[in-house]
Design a protein around this motif. Structure first.
Motif: not given
Length: 388
Positions: A366-376
């Motif tokens: 869930p922490c990736l949801i608010t990362n400033p850069r969308p990530s794959n």
């Protein structure tokens, strides 16, 4: 008059906080306030050896409060330990939980509280807002200046069978009271002080550049960056200085209030995956990844990272964005050297063949949801590769 945009509104949750040397000594008063009949004290063997557990036990006994202790907690608290602790809580007919320790006992205590009142396996509460029944009152006494589980709505639990750490995020697990006493952190050795201090710095930086950041979280995040950056190296050099210890503890607490409400980013998503896969210390995982994630995220949060750079004493006047990024990454690397944390992923056993699995697990954190850069997945693989 136009209606306000409710998507821009931010909630802010926090426990009642008592900060300062001696805060821990009020544990019995707060237990009485919550109507303690029998307290489950959650800790670990290291805290017990340092003498902090027996102090809490004695304080409760002196106030005629019945208690039992549970210390079967690993450095990365495990599903089985949470379930065992919940069974013990119910068997002993406890009605309040006191946790004393670092992030592991505190996260385990949150898990115990969840299972004790909601039933089911703790694995079923992974994710955001999955808890429906109120949990027992939580009184937390942190003994490290890093994880900030004492003020946050996070619990991180390790599933050893799947080699996976999962996050539970809910305001239901924000402790009722945090007794933040810098004296308890004095039993940490310099290495643990460095690891937890860098963990707190990552909390602050990620909260500030998070897509969930707002005015309330920004003020705590920026204060935390300044406090930790300026005081952590000095504390490592002089671990007996209680004023420095207090400043780092204060920075950690403020970082916790910031990230609990703004959430985090790719450092933590990747760190949770790494720590669950190889059972490594959380602060070390964050430290090994930090500058690589900063470089990756920088283009999507340039103005925010420029402010972070200024808080870390970098004069950005006349510098291009690329130059600011390089200076910030360099400053983080220097700080890590100053506090003695210079390890890389490969030194800790990570190989190229591990990276696809690590990236898959990080992608669902869930922490990736608010990362400033969308990530794959490939983005995360690249960052892991750079950190080897």
């Amino acid at each position: 008059m136009a209606e306000p945009d409710i998507t821009q509104m931010r909630k802010f949750v926090s426990p009642e906080i008592i900060f300062g040397v001696g805060a821990r000594l009020s544990v019995a008063n707060y237990a009485k306030t919550f109507g303690a009949k029998k307290v489950l004290i959650v800790s670990d063997r290291g805290v017990k050896a340092a003498g902090w557990l027996s102090e809490v036990e004695n304080l409760l006994s002196e106030s005629d409060i019945d208690w039992v202790s549970f210390v079967d907690v690993s450095p990365n608290p495990r599903v089985e330990e949470v379930m065992k602790g919940a069974e013990f809580y119910l068997a002993e007919q406890c009605n309040i939980i006191v946790a004393i320790g670092g992030g592991s006992p505190m996260d385990c205590a949150k898990g115990i509280g969840i299972v004790a009142t909601n039933g089911k396996s703790i694995r079923e509460f992974q994710g955001v807002d999955t808890i429906f029944a109120p949990i027992p009152p939580l009184i937390f006494i942190p003994t490290t200046s890093g994880t900030s589980a004492d003020v946050s709505q996070f619990a991180i639990i390790s599933d050893q069978r799947e080699r996976f750490k999962f996050s539970i995020i809910s305001k239901a697990i924000v402790p009722d009271v945090a007794l933040v006493d810098p004296k308890t952190a004095s039993s940490m050795d310099p290495y643990l002080t460095a690891c937890t201090g860098l963990d707190a710095l990552v909390h602050a930086i990620e909260a500030f550049v998070s897509t969930g950041a707002g005015p309330l979280t920004d003020m705590y995040a920026l204060d935390a960056i300044k406090l930790i950056y300026r005081n952590l190296p000095l504390l490592i050099a002089d671990p007996t200085d209680m004023q420095l210890r207090e400043q780092v503890m204060l920075g950690s607490m403020k970082a916790g209030l910031a990230f609990s409400n703004a959430i985090l980013g790719a450092v933590h998503a990747m760190s949770h995956s790494l720590g669950g896969y190889l059972d490594l210390p959380h602060g070390l995982c964050n430290a090994m990844l930090l500058e690589h994630v900063i470089a990756y995220n920088f283009p999507n949060a340039e103005e925010r990272f420029k402010i972070v750079a200024q808080e870390m004493n970098i004069d950005i006047r006349g510098l291009s964005s690329k130059q600011v990024m390089h200076r910030l990454v360099q400053q983080v690397s220097i700080l890590k050297q100053q506090v003695g944390i210079t390890q890389t992923l490969s030194v800790n056993g990570v190989t190229l063949t591990d990276i696809p699995v690590l990236s898959e697990k990080a992608l669902i954190d869930p922490c990736l949801i608010t990362n400033p850069r969308p990530s794959n997945k490939r983005d995360l693989e690249t960052v892991y590769e750079e950190a080897l």
